[in-house]
Design a protein around this motif. Sequence first.
Motif, short mmCIF file in Angstrom:
data_model
loop_
_atom_site.label_atom_id
_atom_site.label_comp_id
_atom_site.label_asym_id
_atom_site.label_seq_id
_atom_site.Cartn_x
_atom_site.Cartn_y
_atom_site.Cartn_z
N SER A 161 0.84 -1.21 0.00
CA SER A 161 0.00 0.00 0.00
C SER A 161 0.87 1.25 0.00
O SER A 161 0.55 2.25 -0.67
N SER A 162 1.97 1.21 0.74
CA SER A 162 2.90 2.35 0.77
C SER A 162 3.54 2.55 -0.60
O SER A 162 3.70 3.70 -1.06
N ILE A 163 3.93 1.45 -1.25
CA ILE A 163 4.52 1.56 -2.59
C ILE A 163 3.51 2.16 -3.56
O ILE A 163 3.85 3.02 -4.40
N LYS A 164 2.28 1.72 -3.44
CA LYS A 164 1.23 2.26 -4.31
C LYS A 164 1.08 3.77 -4.11
O LYS A 164 0.97 4.54 -5.08
N SER A 165 1.11 4.21 -2.85
CA SER A 165 0.97 5.65 -2.57
C SER A 165 2.17 6.42 -3.09
O SER A 165 2.04 7.57 -3.56
N LYS A 166 3.37 5.81 -3.04
CA LYS A 166 4.57 6.48 -3.57
C LYS A 166 4.46 6.65 -5.09
O LYS A 166 4.86 7.70 -5.64
N ILE B 28 1.04 1.60 -11.24
CA ILE B 28 0.03 1.75 -10.18
C ILE B 28 -1.04 0.67 -10.30
O ILE B 28 -1.43 0.03 -9.31
N SER B 29 -1.48 0.41 -11.52
CA SER B 29 -2.49 -0.63 -11.75
C SER B 29 -1.96 -2.01 -11.40
O SER B 29 -2.66 -2.84 -10.82
N ALA B 30 -0.69 -2.27 -11.76
CA ALA B 30 -0.09 -3.57 -11.46
C ALA B 30 0.05 -3.78 -9.96
O ALA B 30 -0.26 -4.87 -9.43
N VAL B 31 0.52 -2.74 -9.26
CA VAL B 31 0.67 -2.85 -7.80
C VAL B 31 -0.69 -3.04 -7.15
O VAL B 31 -0.84 -3.82 -6.19
N ASP B 32 -1.70 -2.35 -7.67
CA ASP B 32 -3.05 -2.51 -7.12
C ASP B 32 -3.55 -3.93 -7.33
O ASP B 32 -4.21 -4.50 -6.45
N LYS B 33 -3.23 -4.52 -8.47
CA LYS B 33 -3.64 -5.91 -8.74
C LYS B 33 -2.92 -6.86 -7.79
O LYS B 33 -3.51 -7.83 -7.29
N MET B 34 -1.63 -6.60 -7.55
CA MET B 34 -0.88 -7.42 -6.58
C MET B 34 -1.52 -7.31 -5.19
O MET B 34 -1.63 -8.29 -4.45
#
Length: 320
Positions: free
Chosen positions: A89-94, A234-240
């Motif tokens: 979640s932190s990576i996504k926000s970054k 962002i989309s890939a991290v959200d899918k993860m």
Amino acid sequence: MTSIMTNTAAMAALQTLRSIDSNMQTTQARISSGYKVANASDNAAYWSIATTMRSDNKALATVQDALGLAASKADTAYTGLESTVDVISSIKSKLVAAREPGVDKGKINQEISELKNQLQSIAESASFSGENWLFNASTNAAGTKEMVGSFNRASDGTVSVTTLKYDTANSTLIDTNQASRGILTRDTVATFASGTTTTTGTYYLLKAGSATTATGTLIEISSTTTSANLDGMISAVDKMLQTLTDSASTLGAINSRIKLQDSFVKNLSDTIDKGVGRLVDADMNEESTKIKALQTQQQLGIQSLSIANTNAETILTLFK
């Protein structure tokens, strides 16, 4: 008729004393041992049932230990997944922050790199008793783990062991041999907006150094990273993140099942103890009352024997 050869009264009193002594021995044995059925000679049927159930209860005690071990493993893996969700979640926000024009993408990437190192640390550290459900360094894929759940005895006397199963492939974050087997090391196909249309991209988050690596784009940014690439990341991290959430939910359900089974086994063990006790335990109130009565009977029997012997001695007075 009075006879000096056969003292019928004394014989009757002696037989009564023998019976009382036998009953006293039985009662004293029950008081000292606490059991009314201490061995097979006391009651073969009840002794057999009690012996079998005591053996089964020992097996259930082992099951409780196994469930405790299983719960610890599941708790460890769940804690790791929970921490991973927070870091992702932190990576996504970054990445979302990097989308803002004018930000220093290089510094954001440094933060993302440290967060990746944290993910590596979490995956490698989430180990209990030599088992790690988040990190796989074996050449083989992470398999299904079986945990002892119960010991069962059927009506025909056959026994079996019930196991709880969890497929660790659902929670493997990093695979150091084949990247496609790890949630964070494999390619993730993401669909994202690109102008007035949508496009797809393939991304992965961590390099595991495996022989079979991911073929997509590593999620890292620089000053040249375009907004379109950021949207894809962002989309890939959200899918993860969605995949990790599903894995944590599955693991949480298994953890809950283990705890419910542990509680059931403990209650079952207590119930078996009570059932065996009803069959073989001595009622100490009853036995203490009985021993008092038998002691009184014994004293009366001794007195009766003494009277019977005294009656025979009175014959001597006839010869004086």
